[in-house]
Motif scaffolding. Structure first.
Motif: not given
Ligand code: NAD
Ligand code: 2HG
Length: 524
Positions: A72, A169-170, A205, A227, A253
């Protein structure tokens, strides 16, 4: 010396590839400890604790690259970094298994009430009837976000005899079939799952994806697991669903604010928590640190990075194939920008021949960066070129054609400005170099290197001598000279390559020669 600030706890063993270089200096300090020397760093390595804000970037004017030892990048202002031409890289799969295992551990602990039972036994109680749980076997697991971690969670769920329903969606049907899961709409997953686990990034989103409306669509007695990132499940919206028993239990988490402090969710017995431990294994930390350190080393050595957030991803193979065109694109952009030193609205790039089969996005970015370089004061490179072009109202597009003008490859750039359009075409000749083969409607052949002089004149005898005399009188040596014309007696041009740049006095003297229309200095 290339200076790297490591501002979070990153595996020492993983940093070994960087430490092995005599030209890299690693400083391990947090940002506030390094306040006085922030301006000296070329690279910054972080986990999730350091918040890489616009303000921090302002204080690090030399920064070229930010490495995130993890997945992330929500602790990094990627837009602000991109604007400054700073490459952002991450370690996208080094902690996937650890995060998937942690998710599974949390899910099992949640339905078997292990943390609550643990506390009870440690408090010297023996209350077996208070901790009756549920089996995972036979339950429907809803996975929202089916990327690296979501798909690893699915494999483990199938081994536990769960059926897996996925919303992403992907996600393509093919990939879902390969992984033995079924794709559903979000509403279907919400309505059917016994347990829901989220594995999306935190984006506009996905923030609050499980908010009051969607929580109301879940099955009574549902268990929830997060998590991934705090905020995908709306913490505030969750409270009434826990109070009225609609949600049977939650495993978290991650939190909207970390640490969560005295958060009301923490007082629910059926909310189990860990302090963002998904990636906290020896293995994951070694993996992510090694990945990001190796990428940083590639960057330092001028090799392609493959895990950039804000650059088109290039494999070593692709890089080797496009490298020469990347250089040619840069030169085309640079020369065109100086020639068209007026406001422009649009750049159109056409690829023909062998180059048309390559990864042209990267070449176009390089061309765009070359074009913008004489026009912007700040750093411009392939990271921020698209963003800067947009800010300046310059659109660009790519086309593909078969018209190679007899060369194996050809890149053509057309620049549209107010009342004026200019086209330049170039080719790359292996083991020889770049050549410009068309310039403003005239076929010509010159190397886009060094101090160039463009002279447009009428095609008359004696022009070369007159130009040579003026340059000679100003002690300017001509290295090469190329001439071209549209037709005999019509528009003609010379491109000279000079040993040193010419000053305004030389340009003025050349412009005085009869039949010379335009004189321009071009640096390539
Ligand atoms: N707890 C931890 O320590 C820890 C460790 C590693 C990763 N993470 C987090 O886990 C999450 C998943 O990581 P990953 O490596 O699997 O990422 P990934 O990019 O491989 O997968 C994310 C998936 O989410 C999907 N997605 C995006 N928007 C969506 C939407 N609106 N609805 C449904 N699906 C959507 C994408 O298509 C993609 O398949 C990230 O938020 C990451 O930061 C947490
Ligand atoms: O650095 C960490 O431990 C957090 C990692 C995790 O949240 C990630 O996104 O990779």
């Amino acid at each position: 010396m290339f200076r790297v600030l490591v501002s979070d706890a990153i595996s020492e063993e993983g940093l070994a590839p960087l430490r092995a270089s005599a030209h890299i200096d690693i400083v391990q300090k947090n940002v506030s400890e390094a306040e006085e020397e922030l301006h000296t760093f070329d690279a910054l390595l972080v986990r999730s604790a350091t918040k890489v804000t616009e303000k921090l970037l302002e204080n690090m004017p030399n920064l070229q690259i930010i490495g995130r030892a993890g997945v992330g990048v929500d602790n990094i202002d990627v837009d602000a970094a991109t604007k400054r031409g700073i490459v952002v890289i991450n370690a996208p799969n080094g902690n996937t298994i650890s995060a998937a295992e942690h998710t599974f551990a949390m899910m099992a602990a949640l339905v078997r009430r292990i943390p609550q039972a643990h506390i009870s036994v440690k408090s010297r109680e023996w209350n077996r009837s208070a901790f009756v749980g549920n089996e995972l076997f036979g339950k429907k697991l809803g996975i929202i976000g089916f990327g690296r971690i979501g798909s690893e969670v699915a494999k483990r769920a199938r081994a536990f005899g769960m059926s897996v329903h996925v919303y992403d969606p992907f996600l393509t049907k093919d990939r879902a079939e390969k992984l033995g899961v079924s794709i559903h709409s979000l509403d279907e997953v919400l309505a059917s799952a016994d347990i829901i686990t989220v594995h999306t990034p935190l984006t506009k989103e996905t923030r609050g994806l499980l908010g009051a409306d969607n929580l109301a669509k879940t099955k009574k007695g549902v268990y929830l697991v997060n998590c991934a990132r705090g905020g995908i499940i709306d913490e505030r919206a969750l409270i009434p669903f826990l109070e009225n028993g609609h949600v049977a239990g939650v495993a978290l988490d991650v939190f909207e604010q970390e640490p969560p402090g005295d958060h009301p969710l923490l007082s629910f017995d059926n909310v189990i928590v860990t302090p963002h431990l998904g990636a906290s294994t020896v293995e994951a930390q070694l993996n992510v640190a090694t990945q990001v350190a190796e990428e940083l080393l590639h960057f330092f050595e001028g090799r392609p990075v493959t895990s950039s957030i804000n650059l088109p991803v290039l494999s070593k193979d692709v890089y080797e194939k496009i490298h020469a065109f990347y250089h040619l694109g840069r030169k085309l952009g640079l020369i065109a920008s100086q020639f068209m030193n007026i406001p422009v609205q649009e750049l159109s790039v056409t690829y023909a021949g062998t180059v048309a089969d390559l990864e042209t996005t990267y070449i176009t970015r390089s061309l765009l960066a070359g074009f913008l370089r004489p026009r912007v004061a700040s750093t411009v490179n392939e990271v921020n070129a698209a963003m800067i072009a947009k800010e300046r109202g310059i659109t660009y597009g790519e086309k593909f054609s078969d018209e190679t003008h007899g060369y194996a490859n050809c890149i053509s750039l057309t620049v549209h400005g107010e009342n004026k359009t200019f086209t330049i075409k170039g080719t790359h000749v292996p083991n020889y170099g770049d050549r410009i083969v068309h310039f403003d409607g005239v076929a010509i052949d010159f190397a886009p290197e060094g101090h160039l002089l463009y002279i447009q004149h009428h095609d008359r005898p004696g022009m070369i001598g007159k130009v040579g005399n003026v340059l000679g009188a100003h002690d300017v040596n001509i290295a090469t000279m190329q001439v071209g014309r549209q037709e005999a007696g019509g528009k003609a041009m010379m491109i000279l390559s000079l040993d040193k740049p010419v000053d305004e006095a030389v340009l003025h003297a050349l412009a005085q020669i009869d039949d010379i229309e335009t004189v321009k200095r071009l640096e390539a």
